[in-house]
Write a protein that holds these residues in place. Structure first.
Motif, mmCIF file in Angstrom:
data_model
loop_
_atom_site.group_PDB
_atom_site.id
_atom_site.type_symbol
_atom_site.label_atom_id
_atom_site.label_comp_id
_atom_site.label_asym_id
_atom_site.label_seq_id
_atom_site.Cartn_x
_atom_site.Cartn_y
_atom_site.Cartn_z
ATOM 1 N N TYR A 177 40.999 43.271 43.949
ATOM 2 C CA TYR A 177 40.642 44.076 45.114
ATOM 3 C C TYR A 177 39.216 43.771 45.540
ATOM 4 O O TYR A 177 38.361 43.459 44.713
ATOM 5 C CB TYR A 177 40.776 45.569 44.783
ATOM 6 N N LYS B 222 40.475 46.638 49.784
ATOM 7 C CA LYS B 222 41.588 45.818 50.279
ATOM 8 C C LYS B 222 42.077 44.908 49.151
ATOM 9 O O LYS B 222 41.275 44.323 48.425
ATOM 10 C CB LYS B 222 41.122 44.969 51.454
ATOM 11 N N GLU C 286 34.709 48.749 55.191
ATOM 12 C CA GLU C 286 35.901 49.445 55.694
ATOM 13 C C GLU C 286 36.741 50.077 54.585
ATOM 14 O O GLU C 286 37.708 50.767 54.855
ATOM 15 C CB GLU C 286 36.794 48.478 56.491
#
Length: 129
Positions: free
Chosen positions: A88, A96, A93
């Motif tokens: 990850y 992800k 943001e």
């Protein structure tokens, strides 16, 4: 605990030299009862300076996967068991999924880790048709 009740894995975590290559991995039902008790005691005593973790032992499903045999120059098939390691990335943001690595070891191996006989394969999601 009985052998049947010890369907557990105890392993060193973190940055210990024992935390890679299954060096610090102990399968409860493969250890004699006295040795298992000693390992639990060691893990408890070490925890403040060297974390350990315990999890349920699960036998990985057997699969078949192709690999290139450099000795023969041929593509062969290996029956094995796989471990998936997701990676990850944290950005502004959020978090992800960046990728996943599959480690496939011969089917007769109980502990799945990088070894000479392992196949390391990047994993990708197949887009729906």
């Amino acid at each position: 605990m009985s052998q049947k009740e010890r369907q557990l894995v105890l392993k060193v975590s973190g940055f210990s030299e024992l935390a890679w290559g299954s060096r610090g991995v102990h399968v409860g039902h493969d250890e004699p009862g006295e040795r298992w008790a000693d390992l639990i005691k060691q893990a408890t005593e070490d925890f403040a300076s060297q974390p350990w973790m315990m999890q349920e032992f699960r036998e990985a499903k057997q699969i078949e996967h192709p690999y290139f045999d450099s000795d023969s120059g041929e593509v062969k098939i290996m029956a094995g068991r796989a471990r998936l390691c997701p990676y990850y990335f944290v950005t502004g943001e959020g978090v992800k999924l960046g990728g996943c690595l599959a480690t496939i070891v011969p089917a007769d191996k109980k502990k799945i880790h990088g070894m000479q006989d392992a196949i390391l394969v990047p994993v990708a999601l197949k887009e729906p048709q």
